[in-house]
Design a protein around this motif. Structure first.
Motif, PDB file in Angstrom:
ATOM      1  N   VAL A  79       0.809  -1.254  -0.040  1.00  0.00           N
ATOM      2  CA  VAL A  79       0.055   0.011  -0.072  1.00  0.00           C
ATOM      3  C   VAL A  79       0.873   1.053   0.102  1.00  0.00           C
ATOM      4  CG1 VAL A  79      -1.942  -1.117   1.078  1.00  0.00           C
ATOM      5  CG2 VAL A  79      -0.267   0.034   2.649  1.00  0.00           C
ATOM      6  N   THR A  80       0.440   2.300  -0.530  1.00  0.00           N
ATOM      7  CA  THR A  80       0.917   3.580  -0.445  1.00  0.00           C
ATOM      8  C   THR A  80       0.601   4.346   0.874  1.00  0.00           C
ATOM      9  OG1 THR A  80      -0.654   4.842  -1.650  1.00  0.00           O
ATOM     10  CG2 THR A  80       0.957   4.071  -2.861  1.00  0.00           C
ATOM     11  N   THR A  81       1.348   5.399   1.260  1.00  0.00           N
ATOM     12  CA  THR A  81       1.106   6.105   2.400  1.00  0.00           C
ATOM     13  C   THR A  81      -0.154   6.901   2.178  1.00  0.00           C
ATOM     14  OG1 THR A  81       3.393   6.399   2.882  1.00  0.00           O
ATOM     15  CG2 THR A  81       1.754   7.868   4.113  1.00  0.00           C
ATOM     16  N   ALA A  82      -1.132   6.949   3.071  1.00  0.00           N
ATOM     17  CA  ALA A  82      -2.229   7.598   3.197  1.00  0.00           C
ATOM     18  C   ALA A  82      -2.130   9.208   3.024  1.00  0.00           C
ATOM     19  CB  ALA A  82      -3.302   7.404   4.034  1.00  0.00           C
ATOM     20  N   GLN A  83      -2.688   9.791   2.142  1.00  0.00           N
ATOM     21  CA  GLN A  83      -2.509  11.394   2.099  1.00  0.00           C
ATOM     22  C   GLN A  83      -3.681  11.970   2.888  1.00  0.00           C
ATOM     23  OE1 GLN A  83      -0.078  12.674   0.214  1.00  0.00           O
ATOM     24  NE2 GLN A  83       0.226  10.486   0.125  1.00  0.00           N
ATOM     25  N   GLY A  85      -5.868  13.959   2.510  1.00  0.00           N
ATOM     26  CA  GLY A  85      -7.268  14.134   1.977  1.00  0.00           C
ATOM     27  C   GLY A  85      -7.713  12.562   1.813  1.00  0.00           C
ATOM     28  N   GLY A  86      -7.062  11.471   2.192  1.00  0.00           N
ATOM     29  CA  GLY A  86      -7.331  10.098   1.922  1.00  0.00           C
ATOM     30  C   GLY A  86      -6.981   9.448   0.800  1.00  0.00           C
ATOM     31  N   ASP A  87      -6.501  10.259  -0.124  1.00  0.00           N
ATOM     32  CA  ASP A  87      -6.042   9.318  -1.335  1.00  0.00           C
ATOM     33  C   ASP A  87      -4.826   8.294  -1.035  1.00  0.00           C
ATOM     34  OD1 ASP A  87      -7.462  11.330  -2.463  1.00  0.00           O
ATOM     35  OD2 ASP A  87      -5.952  11.818  -3.922  1.00  0.00           O
ATOM     36  N   GLN A  88      -5.060   7.066  -1.479  1.00  0.00           N
ATOM     37  CA  GLN A  88      -4.290   6.104  -1.072  1.00  0.00           C
ATOM     38  C   GLN A  88      -4.610   4.841  -2.116  1.00  0.00           C
ATOM     39  OE1 GLN A  88      -4.893   4.221   2.773  1.00  0.00           O
ATOM     40  NE2 GLN A  88      -2.877   3.287   2.847  1.00  0.00           N
ATOM     41  N   LEU A 203     -13.422   5.765  -5.853  1.00  0.00           N
ATOM     42  CA  LEU A 203     -12.481   4.490  -5.729  1.00  0.00           C
ATOM     43  C   LEU A 203     -12.469   3.711  -6.916  1.00  0.00           C
ATOM     44  CD1 LEU A 203     -10.906   2.507  -3.925  1.00  0.00           C
ATOM     45  CD2 LEU A 203     -12.916   1.312  -3.513  1.00  0.00           C
ATOM     46  N   PHE A 204     -11.206   3.838  -7.576  1.00  0.00           N
ATOM     47  CA  PHE A 204     -11.040   3.309  -8.823  1.00  0.00           C
ATOM     48  C   PHE A 204     -10.352   1.878  -9.066  1.00  0.00           C
ATOM     49  CE2 PHE A 204     -11.339   7.426  -9.870  1.00  0.00           C
ATOM     50  CZ  PHE A 204     -12.033   7.643 -10.831  1.00  0.00           C
ATOM     51  N   ARG A 205     -10.567   1.197  -9.929  1.00  0.00           N
ATOM     52  CA  ARG A 205      -9.491  -0.386  -9.853  1.00  0.00           C
ATOM     53  C   ARG A 205      -8.848  -0.059 -11.222  1.00  0.00           C
ATOM     54  NH1 ARG A 205      -9.361  -5.575 -12.387  1.00  0.00           N
ATOM     55  NH2 ARG A 205      -8.871  -7.186 -11.068  1.00  0.00           N
ATOM     56  N   LEU A 238     -17.220   8.842  -1.608  1.00  0.00           N
ATOM     57  CA  LEU A 238     -16.582   8.397  -0.344  1.00  0.00           C
ATOM     58  C   LEU A 238     -15.935   9.914  -0.016  1.00  0.00           C
ATOM     59  CD1 LEU A 238     -15.464   5.694  -2.232  1.00  0.00           C
ATOM     60  CD2 LEU A 238     -14.971   5.154   0.197  1.00  0.00           C
ATOM     61  N   ASP A 239     -15.518  10.077   1.469  1.00  0.00           N
ATOM     62  CA  ASP A 239     -14.884  11.085   1.888  1.00  0.00           C
ATOM     63  C   ASP A 239     -14.054  10.568   3.134  1.00  0.00           C
ATOM     64  OD1 ASP A 239     -14.072  13.299   3.128  1.00  0.00           O
ATOM     65  OD2 ASP A 239     -15.629  14.237   3.677  1.00  0.00           O
ATOM     66  N   ASN A 240     -12.693  10.163   2.616  1.00  0.00           N
ATOM     67  CA  ASN A 240     -11.877   9.654   3.474  1.00  0.00           C
ATOM     68  C   ASN A 240     -10.655  10.526   4.256  1.00  0.00           C
ATOM     69  OD1 ASN A 240     -12.737   6.711   3.651  1.00  0.00           O
ATOM     70  ND2 ASN A 240     -10.387   6.248   3.795  1.00  0.00           N
ATOM     71  N   SER A 241     -11.107  11.763   4.286  1.00  0.00           N
ATOM     72  CA  SER A 241     -10.040  12.748   4.717  1.00  0.00           C
ATOM     73  C   SER A 241      -9.704  12.281   6.326  1.00  0.00           C
ATOM     74  CB  SER A 241     -10.572  14.027   4.793  1.00  0.00           C
ATOM     75  OG  SER A 241     -11.220  14.509   3.268  1.00  0.00           O
ATOM     76  N   GLY A 242      -8.444  12.408   6.285  1.00  0.00           N
ATOM     77  CA  GLY A 242      -7.910  11.949   7.928  1.00  0.00           C
ATOM     78  C   GLY A 242      -7.777  10.675   8.087  1.00  0.00           C
TER      79      GLY A 242
END
Length: 284
Positions: A79-83, A85-88, A203-205, A238-242
């Motif tokens: 996995v990448t580091t979560a940003q 804004g939630g991007d990962q 969310l994309f695949r 989705l809203d995965n901020s933080g």
């Protein structure tokens, strides 16, 4: 002596102004209460329906990711580091079959052919196969480095001639030497990596972007595709901020690796947070 009949008359009384005003005020209070009650009930019903819709769509997303993770090559998940804004991104290699090798190359300069026990159900690929033979992948880094010698080689053809010999022939794209023998002689037939990436509220695949030593993100130039069919929208609410959408809990002596998912789905002011853990098969 005559008598004159008497007529009794009574005075009729109506409502006074005060009584009318009090009646109107009380009726208004009751009407407002009823309207508010009905309005709150309707709003609550709509909110409940929206949350149920969010939960259902969220569960579908989580179940899909979990299902694909169950078919991941052991130790291929990163996995990448979560940003903020939630991007990962979550990346892994799906496998299409597993069997036992008979004479895979582990010494010298290697070989471009080896035999394996028949797959059940039957599994064959014609040239170019565009799949990989993976043997004893105990290191994620070594897997994605795709070196020779290494735990993975590109398969050119997987042939099953039938008959009673019970073996298939694995022809590699080039001469290769695998680094370590599997304690149970197991090898996997794997496809190119796939990624699930959270980008903003979507969310994309991603698929068919090839082997990359350094994990790709949507912002990596010339890596993940930006259009279909190699990019598929999975969810857009989705809203995965933080939050950290994907977290890899390393295996211990008492359990396998765990992929922890934390996704927040939102729509029309309603929020549904889903947390799910997937126990991985990380025995190569």
């Amino acid at each position: 002596m005559s008598t004159k009949p008497t007529i009794e008359t009574g005075r009729q009384r109506g409502f006074t102004i005060i009584e009318v005003v009090i009646t109107i005020v009380v009726s208004s209070i009751i009407a407002i209460g009823i309207v508010n009650y009905i309005g709150d009930s309707v709003e609550g019903f709509a909110a409940s329906g929206n949350r149920n819709k969010l939960a259902s769509s969220g569960r579908t997303v989580v179940d899909r990711i979990a299902l694909e993770l169950h078919n991941a090559v052991p130790n291929s998940i990163r996995v990448t580091t979560a940003q903020p804004g939630g991007d990962q991104c979550l990346e892994f290699m799906p496998f299409t079959g597993a069997s036992s090798y008979r004479d895979a190359p582990f010494t010298g300069s290697g070989d471009d052919t080896f035999e394996a026990v028949d797959f059940n159900p039957t599994l064959t690929y014609t040239s170019p196969a565009e799949v990989y033979a993976v043997i004893y992948p105990i290191s994620t880094e070594a897997l994605y480095e795709f070196d020779n010698p290494g735990p993975m080689a590109l398969i050119d053809e997987l042939e099953d001639t039938g008959g009673a010999d019970g073996v298939v022939t694995v022809r590699l794209d080039a001469t290769h030497r695998f680094t370590r023998r599997s304690p149970v002689d197991r090898f996997y037939v794997a496809r190119s990596p796939v990624s699930f990436c959270l980008v903003g509220d979507r969310l994309f695949r991603y698929q068919d972007y090839g082997m990359q030593e350094i994990q790709c993100t949507p912002s990596t130039p010339s890596c993940l595709e930006a259009t279909a069919p190699d990019r598929i929208l999975i969810s857009d609410s989705l809203d995965n901020s933080g939050r950290t959408a994907f977290n890899v809990l390393e295996p211990t002596l008492r359990r396998n690796a765990i992929i922890a998912m934390d996704l927040s789905f939102t729509s029309e002011g309603d929020v549904v947070n889903l947390k799910h853990e997937v126990l991985m098969r990380n025995v190569p």
